[in-house]
Scaffold this motif. Structure first.
Motif, PDB file in Angstrom:
ATOM      1  N   UNK A 284      12.959  14.248  -0.849  1.00 30.44           N
ATOM      2  CA  UNK A 284      11.823  14.635  -1.686  1.00 30.44           C
ATOM      3  C   UNK A 284      10.536  14.033  -1.140  1.00 30.44           C
ATOM      4  N   UNK A 285      10.566  12.737  -0.841  1.00 24.40           N
ATOM      5  CA  UNK A 285       9.368  12.075  -0.337  1.00 24.40           C
ATOM      6  C   UNK A 285       8.964  12.643   1.019  1.00 24.40           C
ATOM      7  N   UNK A 286       9.949  12.960   1.854  1.00 21.20           N
ATOM      8  CA  UNK A 286       9.644  13.533   3.174  1.00 21.20           C
ATOM      9  C   UNK A 286       8.966  14.895   3.028  1.00 21.20           C
ATOM     10  N   UNK A 287       9.483  15.752   2.140  1.00 20.93           N
ATOM     11  CA  UNK A 287       8.881  17.074   1.958  1.00 20.93           C
ATOM     12  C   UNK A 287       7.471  16.956   1.388  1.00 20.93           C
ATOM     13  N   UNK A 288       7.257  16.025   0.484  1.00 23.95           N
ATOM     14  CA  UNK A 288       5.904  15.819  -0.053  1.00 23.95           C
ATOM     15  C   UNK A 288       4.930  15.474   1.064  1.00 23.95           C
TER      16      UNK A 288
ATOM     17  N   UNK B 290       7.815   7.809  -9.692  1.00 22.49           N
ATOM     18  CA  UNK B 290       7.013   8.854 -10.311  1.00 22.49           C
ATOM     19  C   UNK B 290       7.896   9.682 -11.250  1.00 22.49           C
ATOM     20  N   UNK B 291       7.865   9.373 -12.553  1.00 19.78           N
ATOM     21  CA  UNK B 291       8.762  10.051 -13.504  1.00 19.78           C
ATOM     22  C   UNK B 291       8.575  11.556 -13.577  1.00 19.78           C
ATOM     23  N   UNK B 292       7.373  12.054 -13.270  1.00 19.56           N
ATOM     24  CA  UNK B 292       7.128  13.488 -13.416  1.00 19.56           C
ATOM     25  C   UNK B 292       7.920  14.330 -12.421  1.00 19.56           C
ATOM     26  N   UNK B 293       8.444  13.692 -11.360  1.00 21.40           N
ATOM     27  CA  UNK B 293       9.271  14.437 -10.407  1.00 21.40           C
ATOM     28  C   UNK B 293      10.600  14.885 -11.032  1.00 21.40           C
TER      29      UNK B 293
ATOM     30  N   UNK C 253      20.218  23.405 -17.909  1.00 27.39           N
ATOM     31  CA  UNK C 253      21.355  24.191 -18.378  1.00 27.39           C
ATOM     32  C   UNK C 253      21.273  24.514 -19.864  1.00 27.39           C
ATOM     33  N   UNK C 254      20.816  23.572 -20.669  1.00 27.30           N
ATOM     34  CA  UNK C 254      20.891  23.741 -22.116  1.00 27.30           C
ATOM     35  C   UNK C 254      19.550  24.056 -22.773  1.00 27.30           C
ATOM     36  N   UNK C 255      18.446  23.762 -22.099  1.00 27.81           N
ATOM     37  CA  UNK C 255      17.136  24.020 -22.695  1.00 27.81           C
ATOM     38  C   UNK C 255      16.146  24.528 -21.648  1.00 27.81           C
ATOM     39  N   UNK C 256      16.492  25.612 -20.943  1.00 29.29           N
ATOM     40  CA  UNK C 256      15.590  26.090 -19.875  1.00 29.29           C
ATOM     41  C   UNK C 256      14.217  26.507 -20.389  1.00 29.29           C
ATOM     42  N   UNK C 257      14.125  26.870 -21.657  1.00 27.10           N
ATOM     43  CA  UNK C 257      12.835  27.264 -22.219  1.00 27.10           C
ATOM     44  C   UNK C 257      11.881  26.085 -22.328  1.00 27.10           C
ATOM     45  N   UNK C 258      12.431  24.857 -22.256  1.00 21.82           N
ATOM     46  CA  UNK C 258      11.597  23.655 -22.374  1.00 21.82           C
ATOM     47  C   UNK C 258      11.225  23.060 -21.021  1.00 21.82           C
ATOM     48  N   UNK C 259      11.578  23.738 -19.934  1.00 17.62           N
ATOM     49  CA  UNK C 259      11.274  23.206 -18.604  1.00 17.62           C
ATOM     50  C   UNK C 259       9.770  23.215 -18.347  1.00 17.62           C
ATOM     51  N   UNK C 260       9.273  22.272 -17.547  1.00 22.84           N
ATOM     52  CA  UNK C 260       7.865  22.325 -17.131  1.00 22.84           C
ATOM     53  C   UNK C 260       7.631  23.512 -16.198  1.00 22.84           C
ATOM     54  N   UNK C 261       6.393  23.748 -15.876  1.00 26.53           N
ATOM     55  CA  UNK C 261       6.037  24.856 -14.985  1.00 26.53           C
ATOM     56  C   UNK C 261       6.649  24.624 -13.601  1.00 26.53           C
ATOM     57  N   UNK C 262       7.525  25.527 -13.188  1.00 27.40           N
ATOM     58  CA  UNK C 262       8.188  25.401 -11.890  1.00 27.40           C
ATOM     59  C   UNK C 262       7.806  26.534 -10.942  1.00 27.40           C
ATOM     60  N   UNK C 263       6.746  27.247 -11.236  1.00 35.70           N
ATOM     61  CA  UNK C 263       6.331  28.339 -10.376  1.00 35.70           C
ATOM     62  C   UNK C 263       5.950  27.802  -8.996  1.00 35.70           C
TER      63      UNK C 263
ATOM     64  N   UNK D 104       0.835  -1.197   0.000  1.00 36.02           N
ATOM     65  CA  UNK D 104       0.000   0.000   0.000  1.00 36.02           C
ATOM     66  C   UNK D 104       0.874   1.254   0.000  1.00 36.02           C
ATOM     67  N   UNK D 105       1.545   1.539  -1.120  1.00 34.48           N
ATOM     68  CA  UNK D 105       2.388   2.732  -1.183  1.00 34.48           C
ATOM     69  C   UNK D 105       1.549   4.005  -1.092  1.00 34.48           C
ATOM     70  N   UNK D 106       2.184   5.072  -0.711  1.00 33.88           N
ATOM     71  CA  UNK D 106       1.491   6.364  -0.647  1.00 33.88           C
ATOM     72  C   UNK D 106       1.032   6.770  -2.050  1.00 33.88           C
ATOM     73  N   UNK D 107      -0.194   7.233  -2.140  1.00 34.33           N
ATOM     74  CA  UNK D 107      -0.703   7.728  -3.417  1.00 34.33           C
ATOM     75  C   UNK D 107      -0.016   9.041  -3.754  1.00 34.33           C
ATOM     76  N   UNK D 108       0.576   9.113  -4.923  1.00 36.31           N
ATOM     77  CA  UNK D 108       1.309  10.319  -5.304  1.00 36.31           C
ATOM     78  C   UNK D 108       0.353  11.484  -5.526  1.00 36.31           C
ATOM     79  N   UNK D 109       0.642  12.584  -4.869  1.00 36.70           N
ATOM     80  CA  UNK D 109      -0.074  13.842  -5.059  1.00 36.70           C
ATOM     81  C   UNK D 109       0.964  14.878  -5.463  1.00 36.70           C
ATOM     82  N   UNK D 110       0.743  15.556  -6.571  1.00 36.39           N
ATOM     83  CA  UNK D 110       1.722  16.512  -7.082  1.00 36.39           C
ATOM     84  C   UNK D 110       1.730  17.767  -6.213  1.00 36.39           C
ATOM     85  N   UNK D 111       2.808  17.928  -5.453  1.00 38.77           N
ATOM     86  CA  UNK D 111       2.983  19.112  -4.609  1.00 38.77           C
ATOM     87  C   UNK D 111       4.076  20.026  -5.165  1.00 38.77           C
TER      88      UNK D 111
END
Length: 385
Positions: free
Chosen positions: A356-360, A303-306, A314-324, A49-56
């Motif tokens: 990472x998991x602790x902060x989530x 969870x690959x999206x992490x 460094x080389x393609x910052x314009x292609x980064x996902x939303x990090x706001x 019963x792993x923790x259900x991933x919630x995007x924080x």
């Protein structure tokens, strides 16, 4: 009949003997047998019963094998790390935590290269030109000072003569005889970043992890302590310090004090116990603690999206996902950089994944707890059975 009666009397002793042995093992756990079985059951439940991933918006900038091929071998110049930090800040990161320390000067700094050039007049012009260029560590320090960063450090058993700079303000409530520095795992020495880098970064957190006897890590320290000839001081773990800095940045640079509740505080019954942690509070977030100042990690599946490859920052910052508003941990999954750890879910998890998991969990309020009455309940259950 008398023979049968004697056998019955002997058999009647068996349940009491079993009860005595069960309570003895419960109380003293000879050879760690009970603890080992508890850990196996804990690991089974983690996998079942792993923790259900919630995007924080907690992300992992991975110095992976692909990034090492594209950018170059590790360690990278501090100017490269400054660029990575600045790009993440520009993309909207709320906090950037480094799961690493920078204890030595950057060998690629121009003046250090100039110092190692061969003697001879033919090198004088090059030497003069290099000596006039900016120092890499100074450039990195300038970036750290202007960005929401947390530098990592690690405590160890050998006294290095150096200490981390404590950035977090702490307060303690509870029994006056209880001291945080005496409750948590203590070490004799520290590997820390250069002073100019430590002084520049808004935060500093320990990336220590403390495996169980089987080598598997199930908890992450909220606090650890450094005790040496200079004195004793408690320091927050990397996840906890990242939370403090993120909250502070969102509050316009007003950083919260980390409050620890010890036994005897806030209505907690001490039963004569001292030097035990109950709760840790940062801003509005309350984190239950083990008595020695750690938190149980409830792991999610992979969870690959992490993950964001460092080369892309460094080389393609314009292609980064939303990090706001994102919390970024910079670490490595490259096997050659030796930061892989065993967890209940994986035998080779990147060490940064634990933080990472602790902060989530802190951000979602999802915690695993073991009430202080558990030992008594288990004793009573064994007796009833």
């Amino acid at each position: 009949m008398s023979g049968i009666a004697g056998i019955m009397r002997v058999l009647g002793i068996v349940p009491w003997a079993v009860l005595f042995i069960a309570i003895l093992i419960q109380g003293y756990d000879f050879g760690g047998l009970l603890e080992a079985q508890r850990n196996k059951v804990f690991d089974y439940y983690q996998r079942a019963s792993p923790r259900t991933y919630v995007d924080t918006s907690v992300r992992f900038v991975d110095i992976d094998e692909d990034s090492l091929r594209r950018i170059g071998q590790w360690p990278w110049p501090r100017t490269t790390l400054a660029k990575l930090t600045q790009n993440l800040t520009t993309a909207g990161a709320a906090v950037i935590a480094f799961d690493m320390a920078f204890p030595e000067p950057d060998r690629t700094s121009p003046e250090l290269i100039a110092r190692n050039l061969p003697a001879g007049m033919e090198w004088d012009a090059t030497r003069t030109q290099l000596s006039g260029l900016p120092n890499n560590d100074a450039e990195f320090a300038k970036t750290l000072k202007q960005t929401p960063t947390v530098l990592g450090f690690i405590l160890g058993d050998r006294d290095t003569g150096r200490s981390p700079i404590l950035k977090a303000g702490t307060a303690q409530v509870g029994d006056v005889d209880s001291k945080l520095v005496d409750a948590v795992h203590a070490f004799a020495g520290a590997t820390v970043s250069l002073d100019q880098l430590q002084e520049a970064a808004p935060g500093a957190g320990a990336f220590n992890t403390i495996p169980d006897s089987d080598g598997i890590i199930r908890r992450v320290p909220l606090f650890v302590a450094l005790k040496n000839k200079k004195g004793a001081k408690a320091y927050p773990g990397l996840a906890l310090e990242s939370l403090r800095v993120a909250i502070g940045m969102q509050n316009g640079g007003s950083f919260p004090t980390i409050q620890t509740t010890m036994t005897g505080g806030a209505g907690e019954l001490a039963f004569g116990a001292v030097n035990q942690v109950v709760l840790v509070k940062v801003g509005p977030i309350v984190i239950p603690s083990t008595p020695d100042g750690q938190m149980w990690v409830h792991f999610t599946k992979e969870e690959p999206s992490r993950r964001i490859p460092a080369w892309k920052v460094l080389q393609a910052p314009q292609a980064l996902p939303d990090l706001q508003g994102a919390a970024i941990f910079v670490g490595t999954s490259a096997a050659g950089l030796l930061d892989l750890r065993a967890t209940p879910m994986k035998t080779n998890a990147p060490g940064v994944e634990l933080h990472i998991q602790a902060l989530e969990q802190m951000l979602t309020g999802h915690f695993l707890g073991r009430p202080d009455w558990s030992d008594g309940a288990e004793m009573s259950f064994a007796a009833v059975m």
